[in-house]
Design an enzyme around this catalytic site. Structure first.
Site, PDB file in Angstrom:
ATOM      1  N   ASP A 182       0.862  -1.177   0.000  1.00 50.42           N
ATOM      2  CA  ASP A 182       0.000   0.000   0.000  1.00 50.42           C
ATOM      3  C   ASP A 182       0.898   1.227   0.000  1.00 50.42           C
ATOM      4  O   ASP A 182       1.770   1.358   0.856  1.00 50.42           O
ATOM      5  CB  ASP A 182      -0.884  -0.020   1.263  1.00 50.42           C
ATOM      6  CG  ASP A 182      -1.826   1.169   1.308  1.00 50.42           C
ATOM      7  OD1 ASP A 182      -2.562   1.361   0.327  1.00 50.42           O
ATOM      8  OD2 ASP A 182      -1.813   1.893   2.313  1.00 50.42           O
ATOM      9  N   GLU A 266      -1.513  -1.294  -6.075  1.00 47.81           N
ATOM     10  CA  GLU A 266      -2.684  -0.573  -6.562  1.00 47.81           C
ATOM     11  C   GLU A 266      -2.450  -0.121  -8.000  1.00 47.81           C
ATOM     12  O   GLU A 266      -1.336   0.236  -8.355  1.00 47.81           O
ATOM     13  CB  GLU A 266      -2.925   0.682  -5.718  1.00 47.81           C
ATOM     14  CG  GLU A 266      -3.225   0.392  -4.269  1.00 47.81           C
ATOM     15  CD  GLU A 266      -2.735   1.521  -3.377  1.00 47.81           C
ATOM     16  OE1 GLU A 266      -3.564   2.349  -2.985  1.00 47.81           O
ATOM     17  OE2 GLU A 266      -1.535   1.575  -3.072  1.00 47.81           O
ATOM     18  N   ASP A 346      -3.156   1.038   7.065  1.00 46.01           N
ATOM     19  CA  ASP A 346      -2.398   0.819   5.835  1.00 46.01           C
ATOM     20  C   ASP A 346      -2.038  -0.659   5.662  1.00 46.01           C
ATOM     21  O   ASP A 346      -2.020  -1.170   4.539  1.00 46.01           O
ATOM     22  CB  ASP A 346      -1.135   1.684   5.818  1.00 46.01           C
ATOM     23  CG  ASP A 346      -1.474   3.181   5.810  1.00 46.01           C
ATOM     24  OD1 ASP A 346      -2.561   3.522   5.302  1.00 46.01           O
ATOM     25  OD2 ASP A 346      -0.661   3.981   6.315  1.00 46.01           O
TER      26      ASP A 346
END
Ligand SMILES: [Zn+2]
Length: 361
Positions: A182, A266, A346
Site C-alpha cells: 500500500d 494498486e 495501511d
C-alpha cells in the site's frame, strides 16, 4: 532483453566544445534531412528512406568539411532517428491515433547523439569516444551484458553516457512468497506483512530547497539574466530530487523482488489522481509513478517474478479479516472491526490489495 545504464561523465573544456559541436551538427543534419524529405515529397511526390539519405552522407562531408569532425556512424544514427519518427508518425496515422508530423528540432531540445555500434570503448574510469577523446566517467555500478549502443547526453550543463546492453533475464531465487503493498504518504509504502519502506533520505530538505528556489525564480524579471541563472539552479535541484526518487525506487523494488515472487500493487491512474485528489501533492512528491515503472520493469526482466495491479477501490475500507466494509476517514489510522480485527489501516489495505491480486490469478 535491453537494459540501459546511465553514468555521469566529466569532459574537459576542449571535449565539451567538441560534444557541443557534434550535437549542433547532428541537430542541423536532422533538420536539413527533414526539410529535404518534405521538399521531395511536396514537389516531386517522392518518399525517400533512411538508405537514400545515408548514401548522401559522403557527399555532404565533401561540401561541408566540418562534418568530418563527427563519427560516420553517429551521423547515420541521426538519419535513423528521423526515419524512426517518420515510421512512428505513419504507424499512428494507420492506427487512427493522434499523430504529430516529425518536427524540426531546436538546439535546446536536441541534446544527444548516439554511437550505434562502435566508436566507443569503456576501460576502467575512462570512456574513449571516436573524434572526441578520452573522458572521465563515474561508474557507480558495473555495466552488465553486451553493450549495443552508446549515447552521449547533455542536460542542464551536465553530461551523461547511456549504454544500452543486451542482458540475460536476471535470476533471483524464487521464494514462493507473495506480498501486497500500500503506497503511503509519511512512509513510502507498507507491505501486507507490516514492513515499512521509508521515503528517500534527506528528501524533505531537498523539497524545502526546491520551494525557496521556485520563489526565487518567480521574483526575477522574465527574460533577465538573473532569472536564467535562478532557473538553472532550480533545474539542478529538480534533477537531484528525481535521482533521489529513482534511487529509492530501485532500492525498494530490489528489496521486494528479493523477498517475494508475486507483488500486488494498486493500479493508480497517477495523472488522474494528481489532478483530482486532495493528496495530490504528496502523491506526485513521493514519486509513485517512477517507482511503479521501475518495479514493473524489473519484475518483467526477472524469471518467475510478477507484479499484479489491482483496482484500489475500497481497499482501505474493507476488513481484511471478515470482508465487511468499515468506513473511516483519512485521519483514522487504525482499522477496527466488529470481528475483532484491530490493525494499522495501511497494513489492512495492503492485505486487501494482496487478496484482490491473488484472486485474479
Ligand atoms: Zn472484520
Amino acid at each position: 532483453m535491453i537494459k540501459v545504464y546511465k553514468y555521469r561523465i566529466y569532459p574537459n573544456k576542449i571535449q565539451i566544445q567538441s560534444i557541443s559541436q557534434t550535437i549542433r551538427l547532428c541537430q542541423q543534419l536532422y533538420n536539413s534531412a527533414l526539410e529535404h524529405r518534405i521538399y521531395l515529397y511536396k514537389h516531386c511526390g517522392i518518399s525517400i528512406t533512411f538508405y537514400n539519405q545515408s548514401a548522401e552522407l559522403p557527399e555532404i562531408k565533401k561540401v561541408l568539411q566540418e562534418y568530418k569532425t563527427v563519427n560516420a556512424q553517429v551521423l547515420q544514427d541521426v538519419l535513423r532517428r528521423l526515419d524512426k519518427s517518420y515510421q512512428n508518425f505513419f504507424r499512428r496515422l494507420k492506427a487512427g491515433e493522434k499523430a504529430g508530423f516529425p518536427r524540426f528540432q531546436s538546439y535546446k531540445r536536441y541534446n544527444s547523439f548516439t554511437y550505434p555500434q562502435s566508436g566507443f570503448s569503456l576501460s576502467g574510469t575512462h570512456l574513449q569516444l571516436s573524434k572526441i577523446g578520452n573522458i572521465k566517467v563515474k561508474l557507480h555500478r558495473p555495466v552488465e551484458g553486451k553493450t549495443k549502443t552508446c549515447t552521449i547526453i547533455r542536460k542542464n550543463d551536465k553530461y551523461y553516457v547511456c549504454f544500452s546492453c543486451e542482458a540475460e533475464p536476471q535470476a533471483i531465487p524464487l521464494t514462493y512468497q507473495d506480498i501486497g503493498i500500500d503506497m503511503g504518504i509519511k512512509e513510502f509504502c507498507i507491505t501486507s506483512d507490516g514492513e515499512l519502506m521509508p521515503n528517500p533520505k534527506n528528501y524533505r530538505k531537498s523539497e524545502d530547497k526546491l520551494k525557496k528556489q521556485q520563489r526565487a525564480v518567480s521574483r526575477k524579471k522574465k527574460g533577465s539574466n538573473r532569472r536564467k541563472k535562478a532557473v538553472a539552479i532550480l533545474a539542478n535541484t529538480h534533477e537531484h530530487i528525481t535521482n533521489q526518487r529513482k534511487d529509492n525506487a530501485h532500492k525498494v523494488a530490489n528489496n521486494l523482488l528479493n523477498k517475494y515472487d508475486t507483488i500486488c500493487r494498486e493500479d493508480l491512474q497517477i495523472n488522474n489522481m494528481v489532478k483530482n485528489h486532495r493528496l495530490a501533492k504528496s502523491i506526485s512528491d513521493a514519486g509513485w509513478g517512477i517507482f511503479f515503472d521501475i518495479l514493473d520493469t524489473k519484475a518483467k526482466q526477472t524469471l518467475g517474478k510478477r507484479v499484479i495491479k489491482v483496482d484500489p477501490k475500497y481497499t482501505s475500507q474493507i476488513c481484511s479479516n471478515c470482508g465487511q466494509i468499515v468506513k473511516k476517514s483519512l485521519s483514522v489510522r487504525t482499522h477496527k472491526c466488529e470481528c475483532g480485527l484491530e490493525i494499522d489501516r495501511d497494513i489492512n489495505a495492503a492485505i486487501n490489495i494482496l487478496h484482490k491480486g491473488l484472486a485474479t490469478l
